[in-house]
Design an enzyme around this catalytic site. Structure first.
Site, short mmCIF file in Angstrom:
data_model
loop_
_atom_site.label_atom_id
_atom_site.label_comp_id
_atom_site.label_asym_id
_atom_site.label_seq_id
_atom_site.Cartn_x
_atom_site.Cartn_y
_atom_site.Cartn_z
N LYS A 1 0.87 -1.19 0.00
CA LYS A 1 0.00 0.00 0.00
C LYS A 1 0.90 1.23 0.00
O LYS A 1 2.03 1.18 0.48
CB LYS A 1 -0.88 0.02 1.26
N ASP B 1 -7.05 4.57 -4.51
CA ASP B 1 -7.72 4.35 -3.21
C ASP B 1 -8.35 5.71 -2.90
O ASP B 1 -8.59 6.50 -3.83
CB ASP B 1 -6.72 3.90 -2.12
#
Ligand code: NDP
Ligand code: 8G0
Length: 485
Positions: free
Chosen positions: A160, A200
């Site tokens: 991430k 995201d």
């Protein structure tokens, strides 16, 4: 019941815990910790080694505490120090991003990419641009991603990244200059077989376009280094819809286990971004009534549910214009509750059958959970990552509410990203129907995996435990196979 042998007498762990005694740390030579003690010792170490990373601690506690039965049954995981290894990212990249605003003023933000685990494939996971981003948040997301990606059945490791850059109110040119400068550093750490980012919160189609264009210009290769790309330059059909649709397919499996479906159910959705939009669309198609949307400024109530016009206005306002949800409420004369969460609004306005958190972490605390159970909620399906606090999760489970944990329920997004990678490698594109079919099958498989492991380890219906164990064993066994990396 676990038994610990001390040199004095045999004491049941439960009895000690009730008395709040400290578990014995000194053991006889060769004596092994049990699963619970192993988990507790690793959690303690993680907290000590990663101070001030509350969200990371929360995610680690949530996962590790559910692994106790498998750790007790399979001593190999302790022997190979899998918990110590899996909680330590393989690589953490931190970098400076300097960019110029429209007035010529310079700004400095922090960029990061956490490459958490590559046991079953290249690092895979999104990029988040939001002012609250810090290392602890990106680490919690990267940690969750390891198990989620394993559950999809596709070969993807966990990662991430993101930045504390705030896209709210920025011009298109400012967004472009920031993303270009972000990629000027990120490009050297990623690649189609190394690490494949995506969007995201705060990173949608526009940002992926600028990121891809910059990457291509630097490396001079057109390759599948990012997912969520535009449809005419390597993106996959259904990727924008995948998380919301996938979570709704997962919800259908949850409801099916109780002999019911979505018809006539009142569904409170939070957020109004990518996940919320397509969750709302699919819920409506399947006969549910969406009663709320929200954004960081407040919540909107939909007394008559969602229709095409309202959906389009939400999509245009949030995905295209990057504007305020309140404008949609005003346009359609819908009640707007400034500063209020979707749960408060939905519970005040009537019965809530399903809660579908789709905005951000810790958006359902114990108070919200109580509001929801008082309003009659029968299922919670996590579209966002870690939207429920641990207290809230326990409250739902103690009250017999079906609970669909994020790493299972929202895995459809990364699953279709995996399918986008496959299509890029094969240099072809599947139809909408083909991708949707594969997504549905993946979501059913993920549900079945969670249900199977929950039953195997003694708590049928506990999809949190079952999904954590299902994701864990796949990654842990791969780590053991590959030696001490
Ligand atoms: P978007 O940026 O498209 O939308 C986010 C929404 O949540 C917006 O309505 C935003 O409001 C709101 N929001 C964000 N942060 C906060 C906050 N701190 N407080 C209140 N509201 C907030 O993001 P996504 O829809 O893509 O992501 C939503 C969640 O789903 C995240 O947890 C993400 O990690 C998760 N997820 C996303 C996937 C995907 O494929 N996109 C896949 C799996 C999980 P505003 O517009 O006012 O900022
Ligand atoms: O496609 C992805 O890799 C991606 C993007 C955004 C969020 C997530 C997630 O699973 O949380 C994955």
């Amino acid at each position: 019941m676990f038994i610990i042998r001390t040199n004095m007498r045999t004491v049941p762990v439960e009895e000690k815990r009730q008395k709040n005694e400290i578990l014995p740390v000194k053991r006889q030579k060769g004596e092994k910790m049990n699963g619970k003690e192993y988990v507790e010792s690793v959690i303690e170490t993680v907290k000590a080694k990663n101070p001030s990373q509350a969200e990371f601690h929360q995610a680690v506690e949530e996962v590790l505490n559910t692994l106790v039965p498998v750790l007790d049954k399979e001593p190999k995981y302790m022997k190979h120090k899998i918990l110590e290894r899996i909680t330590e990212p393989e690589r953490q990249v931190l970098f400076r991003v300097t960019w110029e605003d429209d007035n010529g003023e310079l700004h400095v933000n922090r960029g990061m990419r956490i490459e958490f685990n590559s046991a079953i494939g290249p690092y895979k996971g999104g990029l988040r641009f939001h002012p609250t981003v810090n290392i602890g948040i990106i680490k919690f997301l990267g940690f969750e991603q390891i198990f989620k990606n394993a559950l999809t059945g596709l070969p993807m490791g966990g990662g991430k990244g993101g930045s504390d850059f705030d896209p709210h109110g920025k011009s298109d040119a400012e967004i472009r200059r920031f993303t270009e400068n972000f990629m000027m550093e990120l490009y050297r750490h990623i690649g189609p077989d190394t690490d494949v980012p995506a969007g995201d919160i705060g990173v949608g189609g526009r940002e992926i376009g600028y990121l891809f264009g910059t990457y291509k210009k630097i490396v001079d290769r057109f390759e599948g280094v990012l997912t969520g790309k535009g449809l005419n330059w390597g993106g996959s059909l259904i990727r924008p819809e995948a998380t919301g649709y996938g979570a709704t397919y997962y919800l259908m499996e949850m409801l099916k286990s109780k002999g019911t479906d979505l018809k006539g159910k009142r569904v409170a959705i939070s957020g109004s971004g990518n996940v919320a939009q397509f969750a709302a669309e699919k819920v409506t198609q399947l006969g549910g009534r969406v009663v709320t949307f929200s954004d960081s400024r407040g919540s909107m109530y939909l007394p008559d549910g969602l229709n095409d016009d309202i959906w389009k206005a939400v999509y245009e306002t949030k995905a295209i214009k990057h504007g305020k949800l309140q404008e949609v409420a005003e346009k359609f004369n819908l009640p707007w509750y400034a500063g209020k969460k979707a749960w408060e609004v939905a519970a005040k306005e009537g019965q809530v059958d399903v809660a579908f958190p789709s905005a951000t972490q810790n958006e359902i605390d114990l108070n919200d959970a109580k509001l929801l159970t008082n309003a009659g909620v029968m299922a919670v399906v996590e579209g966002a990552n870690m939207p429920s606090t641990l207290d809230a999760i326990h409250h739902f489970m103690d009250n017999g509410v079906l609970f669909g944990p994020a790493k299972a329920a929202n895995a459809g997004g990364v699953a279709v990203s995996g399918l986008e990678m496959s299509q890029n490698s094969m240099r072809l594109a599947w139809t909408r129907e083909e991708v949707d079919q594969k997504l549905q099958q993946i979501m059913v498989n993920i549900y079945n995996t969670g249900a199977k492991y929950a039953e195997k380890y003694g708590d049928p219906g506990d999809l949190l435990m079952g999904s954590n164990i299902g994701g864990f064993v796949k990654v842990a066994d791969a780590m053991i196979d590959q030696g001490n990396y």
